[in-house]
Design a protein around this motif. Structure first.
Motif, mmCIF file in Angstrom:
data_model
loop_
_atom_site.group_PDB
_atom_site.id
_atom_site.type_symbol
_atom_site.label_atom_id
_atom_site.label_comp_id
_atom_site.label_asym_id
_atom_site.label_seq_id
_atom_site.Cartn_x
_atom_site.Cartn_y
_atom_site.Cartn_z
ATOM 1 N N LEU A 1 -8.324 4.178 3.728
ATOM 2 C CA LEU A 1 -7.188 4.831 3.073
ATOM 3 C C LEU A 1 -7.729 5.870 2.092
ATOM 4 N N VAL A 2 -7.968 7.061 2.587
ATOM 5 C CA VAL A 2 -8.536 8.119 1.761
ATOM 6 C C VAL A 2 -7.811 9.428 2.048
ATOM 7 N N GLY A 3 -7.953 10.372 1.111
ATOM 8 C CA GLY A 3 -7.389 11.701 1.315
ATOM 9 C C GLY A 3 -5.926 11.800 0.942
ATOM 10 N N SER A 4 -5.360 12.948 1.227
ATOM 11 C CA SER A 4 -4.003 13.256 0.779
ATOM 12 C C SER A 4 -2.933 12.447 1.503
ATOM 13 N N ARG A 5 -3.259 11.909 2.670
ATOM 14 C CA ARG A 5 -2.274 11.150 3.440
ATOM 15 C C ARG A 5 -2.398 9.649 3.224
ATOM 16 N N ALA A 6 -3.213 9.235 2.277
ATOM 17 C CA ALA A 6 -3.458 7.808 2.069
ATOM 18 C C ALA A 6 -2.178 7.059 1.714
ATOM 19 N N GLN A 7 -1.334 7.656 0.867
ATOM 20 C CA GLN A 7 -0.116 6.983 0.446
ATOM 21 C C GLN A 7 0.829 6.756 1.631
ATOM 22 N N ALA A 8 1.051 7.781 2.424
ATOM 23 C CA ALA A 8 1.939 7.652 3.585
ATOM 24 C C ALA A 8 1.359 6.674 4.595
ATOM 25 N N LEU A 9 0.043 6.710 4.780
ATOM 26 C CA LEU A 9 -0.601 5.790 5.718
ATOM 27 C C LEU A 9 -0.495 4.349 5.220
ATOM 28 N N ASN A 10 -0.652 4.147 3.912
ATOM 29 C CA ASN A 10 -0.521 2.802 3.355
ATOM 30 C C ASN A 10 0.889 2.260 3.575
ATOM 31 N N ASP A 11 1.883 3.120 3.443
ATOM 32 C CA ASP A 11 3.268 2.733 3.720
ATOM 33 C C ASP A 11 3.419 2.231 5.159
ATOM 34 N N VAL A 12 2.987 3.049 6.091
ATOM 35 C CA VAL A 12 3.155 2.729 7.505
ATOM 36 C C VAL A 12 2.377 1.476 7.879
ATOM 37 N N LEU A 13 1.158 1.371 7.401
ATOM 38 C CA LEU A 13 0.320 0.231 7.771
ATOM 39 C C LEU A 13 0.814 -1.065 7.135
ATOM 40 N N THR A 14 1.264 -1.009 5.886
ATOM 41 C CA THR A 14 1.799 -2.223 5.261
ATOM 42 C C THR A 14 3.027 -2.698 6.016
ATOM 43 N N TYR B 1 -15.263 -6.318 -9.616
ATOM 44 C CA TYR B 1 -13.885 -6.404 -10.096
ATOM 45 C C TYR B 1 -13.345 -5.009 -10.426
ATOM 46 N N ALA B 2 -14.164 -4.216 -11.119
ATOM 47 C CA ALA B 2 -13.724 -2.863 -11.479
ATOM 48 C C ALA B 2 -13.399 -2.044 -10.232
ATOM 49 N N MET B 3 -14.206 -2.199 -9.190
ATOM 50 C CA MET B 3 -13.945 -1.479 -7.940
ATOM 51 C C MET B 3 -12.645 -1.951 -7.303
ATOM 52 N N MET B 4 -12.382 -3.253 -7.345
ATOM 53 C CA MET B 4 -11.144 -3.777 -6.772
ATOM 54 C C MET B 4 -9.918 -3.162 -7.447
ATOM 55 N N ILE B 5 -10.011 -2.934 -8.750
ATOM 56 C CA ILE B 5 -8.876 -2.399 -9.506
ATOM 57 C C ILE B 5 -8.767 -0.882 -9.359
ATOM 58 N N GLU B 6 -9.901 -0.191 -9.459
ATOM 59 C CA GLU B 6 -9.876 1.274 -9.580
ATOM 60 C C GLU B 6 -9.996 2.033 -8.260
ATOM 61 N N ASP B 7 -10.632 1.437 -7.272
ATOM 62 C CA ASP B 7 -10.949 2.181 -6.063
ATOM 63 C C ASP B 7 -9.737 2.253 -5.141
ATOM 64 N N THR B 8 -8.919 3.254 -5.340
ATOM 65 C CA THR B 8 -7.708 3.410 -4.541
ATOM 66 C C THR B 8 -7.279 4.864 -4.495
ATOM 67 N N HIS B 9 -6.682 5.246 -3.365
ATOM 68 C CA HIS B 9 -6.122 6.585 -3.184
ATOM 69 C C HIS B 9 -4.604 6.513 -3.022
ATOM 70 N N VAL B 10 -4.018 5.367 -3.324
ATOM 71 C CA VAL B 10 -2.577 5.195 -3.150
ATOM 72 C C VAL B 10 -1.928 4.910 -4.496
ATOM 73 N N GLU B 11 -0.598 4.973 -4.511
ATOM 74 C CA GLU B 11 0.144 4.737 -5.748
ATOM 75 C C GLU B 11 0.197 3.235 -6.023
ATOM 76 N N THR B 12 -0.401 2.844 -7.100
ATOM 77 C CA THR B 12 -0.479 1.430 -7.427
ATOM 78 C C THR B 12 -0.377 1.256 -8.932
ATOM 79 N N MET B 13 -0.142 0.040 -9.360
ATOM 80 C CA MET B 13 -0.032 -0.235 -10.790
ATOM 81 C C MET B 13 -0.639 -1.589 -11.095
ATOM 82 N N LEU B 14 -1.025 -1.772 -12.338
ATOM 83 C CA LEU B 14 -1.544 -3.043 -12.822
ATOM 84 C C LEU B 14 -0.549 -3.589 -13.840
ATOM 85 N N ILE B 15 -0.103 -4.814 -13.614
ATOM 86 C CA ILE B 15 0.867 -5.440 -14.523
ATOM 87 C C ILE B 15 0.183 -6.572 -15.270
ATOM 88 N N GLU B 16 0.190 -6.501 -16.588
ATOM 89 C CA GLU B 16 -0.392 -7.548 -17.430
ATOM 90 C C GLU B 16 0.734 -8.363 -18.061
#
Length: 248
Positions: free
Chosen positions: A34-47, A133-148
């Protein structure tokens, strides 16, 4: 440096390895990047097609001899608040979840380690370092959020944030039709709170507020006691060969 195409995804198949959920079974996964400008749309379709995200990888089971893993999503508008759910919700009325851009912290990692040591000491994530752990949280090209999740404090009505010790964390993707709970963990030494249940209930209410119809819970694994809890959240839909359908 390895370069991955960003316009047309390429899919790969892992070698067989022991299944972490069903003893004696072998698992294989199909995955793509999931990389590049289409990562968000691809994540939608694949999920929506039964994939899960881990960092910048989307994957789904591709086991030859087993079909126990079933993608699950909760129907938000029809969600049934049982008496047990209402009791648990009231029990955690002193908690507030604060969403932000994903960024790791030492406090998160401390809670993450306590959770793993108590709940998944023999799991595949048990040896994750601070960097992992840092990679699990930060390594993303899609719209995501962290809730504490923390207790409400005297200044919460001003800041919108909880105060005190960190009790739960959820890494959550925002999709066109729902929220996908990528990974969550919580304080293992507060069993009376049923924090795992609370985090899912909170996501259902967040999706409702955003007018999103689904909360994606990942895989329910038929025959794995670790995954039984997901069946409690009804009504839900399961993904089959002919698409999503109401679970019986």
């Amino acid at each position: 440096m390895t370069r991955h195409p960003t316009d047309t995804p390429q899919f790969y198949l892992t070698a067989p390895s022991p299944c972490p959920y069903l003893e004696g079974q072998q698992e294989r996964k199909v995955f793509t990047h999931l990389v590049g400008s289409r990562a968000q749309a691809l994540n939608d379709v694949l999920t929506q097609g039964g994939f899960r995200r881990s960092q910048n990888i989307a994957y789904r089971p591709a086991c030859e001899a087993c079909k126990a893993c079933v993608s699950v999503r909760v129907r938000v508008d029809d969600f049934h608040w049982t008496r047990s759910f209402r009791r648990q919700w009231r029990r955690n009325a002193d908690l507030i979840g604060t969403a932000s851009t994903p960024a790791p912290s030492a406090q998160q990692y401390d809670l993450f380690r306590r959770y793993l040591d108590a709940r998944h000491a023999e799991g595949g994530m048990s040896d994750m370092t601070v960097l992992d752990y840092a990679m699990m949280i930060e390594d993303t090209h899609v719209e995501t959020m962290l809730i504490e999740y923390r207790r409400r404090g005297p200044d919460t009505f001003l800041t919108g944030s909880g105060e005190g010790p960190l009790l739960g964390v959820a890494l959550t993707d925002l999709l066109s039709d729902g929220l996908s709970m990528v990974y969550s963990y919580f304080e293992p030494n507060a069993p009376s709170r049923s924090l795992g249940t609370h985090l899912i209930l909170d996501h259902i209410e967040r999706a409702r507020a955003l007018a999103l119809p689904y909360v994606y819970l990942g895989y329910w694994v038929n025959g794995s006691p670790k995954m039984d809890y997901k069946a409690r959240f009804q009504p839900q839909e399961h993904l089959g060969p002919d698409g999503w359908h109401p679970a019986n």
